[in-house]
Enzyme design. Sequence first.
Site, short mmCIF file in Angstrom:
data_model
loop_
_atom_site.label_atom_id
_atom_site.label_comp_id
_atom_site.label_asym_id
_atom_site.label_seq_id
_atom_site.Cartn_x
_atom_site.Cartn_y
_atom_site.Cartn_z
N ARG A 194 6.61 5.01 -2.68
CA ARG A 194 5.80 4.54 -1.56
C ARG A 194 5.81 5.59 -0.46
O ARG A 194 6.52 6.59 -0.55
CB ARG A 194 6.34 3.21 -1.01
CG ARG A 194 7.85 3.18 -0.88
CD ARG A 194 8.37 2.21 0.12
NE ARG A 194 7.98 2.56 1.47
CZ ARG A 194 8.53 3.52 2.20
NH1 ARG A 194 9.50 4.26 1.70
NH2 ARG A 194 8.12 3.76 3.42
N ALA A 222 2.87 7.36 2.46
CA ALA A 222 1.59 8.04 2.29
C ALA A 222 1.68 9.44 1.67
O ALA A 222 1.05 9.70 0.64
CB ALA A 222 0.85 8.08 3.63
N ARG A 259 -3.14 1.46 -4.60
CA ARG A 259 -2.93 0.96 -3.24
C ARG A 259 -4.10 1.47 -2.40
O ARG A 259 -4.23 2.68 -2.18
CB ARG A 259 -1.60 1.43 -2.66
CG ARG A 259 -0.38 0.90 -3.39
CD ARG A 259 0.88 0.99 -2.57
NE ARG A 259 0.88 0.04 -1.47
CZ ARG A 259 1.79 0.03 -0.49
NH1 ARG A 259 2.74 0.94 -0.46
NH2 ARG A 259 1.74 -0.87 0.47
N ASP A 277 -0.79 5.63 7.23
CA ASP A 277 -1.30 5.61 5.86
C ASP A 277 -2.76 6.01 5.79
O ASP A 277 -3.23 6.44 4.75
CB ASP A 277 -1.10 4.22 5.25
CG ASP A 277 0.36 3.96 4.90
OD1 ASP A 277 0.71 4.12 3.72
OD2 ASP A 277 1.14 3.64 5.81
N ASN A 284 -1.14 1.70 9.79
CA ASN A 284 0.26 1.93 9.44
C ASN A 284 0.89 0.59 9.10
O ASN A 284 0.25 -0.47 9.22
CB ASN A 284 1.01 2.61 10.59
CG ASN A 284 2.37 3.13 10.17
OD1 ASN A 284 2.47 3.90 9.21
ND2 ASN A 284 3.42 2.72 10.86
#
Length: 381
Positions: A64, A66, A98, A253, A263
Amino acid sequence: MADQYARAGEDKQSTETPVIRWEEPPEGPVLVLLDQRRLPAEEVELVCTDASALVDAVRTLAVRGAPLLGIAGAYGVALAAARGFDVDEAATALEGARPTAVNLAVGVRRAQAAYRATAAGGGDRRQAAEATLAAARALHREDAEASARMARHGLALLDELLPGGGHRVLTHCNTGALVSGGEGTAFAVALAAHRAGRLRRLWVDETRPLLQGARLTAYEAARNGMAYTLLTDNAAGSLFAAGEVDAVLIGADRIAADGSVANKVGSYPLAVLARYHHVPFIVVAPVTTVDPGTPDGASIEVEQRPGHEVTEVTAPRVPVAGAEAGGGIPVAPLGTQAYNPAFDVTPPELVTAIVTEEGVVSPVTADALAALCDRSRQVTI
């Protein structure tokens, strides 16, 4: 069926977290990930032998953050190419794993473009696979370099805004080496301040419901010997009111063309608190997180996570293939519906500055961001 298994990590250095790596054992290439679902209880590696295994790792948050998602996405395409799977099919699956994190799509497309360019130029499948892996490795290296530059720019900005040192910084979610090819984004700035003797306290939001702050940021802060204190998300207001926060540092992100920042959910309330209490609210992210194709915050697709993440409390554990979702300790009545967005969006007028590897944008405007992206493209070219 995706071939995916976990194994205990070996020979890890105490000061370095092995987040992602490419290996080529006799049975074929694999992508090895530090399984972040198991932290801080255990450092366990997850081995993916195909893109579908990586898609599952992304969706379940084994990997996980970004920048790291971009790196993982590129390696996932390289894995498909090296093992002879359909590269375009793998790219599509990875890109959709995602939706909010733009870096994932950037990494996937970069590796996919390398494969297509080599194939179109007359290269065979082996040559195309090698070019794809080279693109993934280049992205990995570039992200590490970008992390170091963001740390320098961010520390200089902190010293400019808060002369004299003794910074008390509040951060949300996890933005360190666990999300990066280097030492991270926002956390890397705090770490630079710590190493320079200018960090007095790192306030760590626990970051509900999945506790990335408590499980991951506190883990990284402890490993680096930083002075840190963990707090519940809803305790942040009392810290601001007591004058205990000098700056907020978060990652991102996706950053829209107008400067709106997506975010981890809980970031927007911090921006509101920071504005009311006249505290700088600083976003740290690589240029690849800026998405010129997303015009504003309202256009950002916000991922909705399963409700059981809110209605149950689950300790770090080994995910079991085929197991029913949830499996934690219920904290709400059976059948309770839960609102569980993974991210929220902070408008640009609440953002003091955006720190990237190419420099700082402040005030945050569409024109300033566009100019930054243009400079970045010129440097790349």
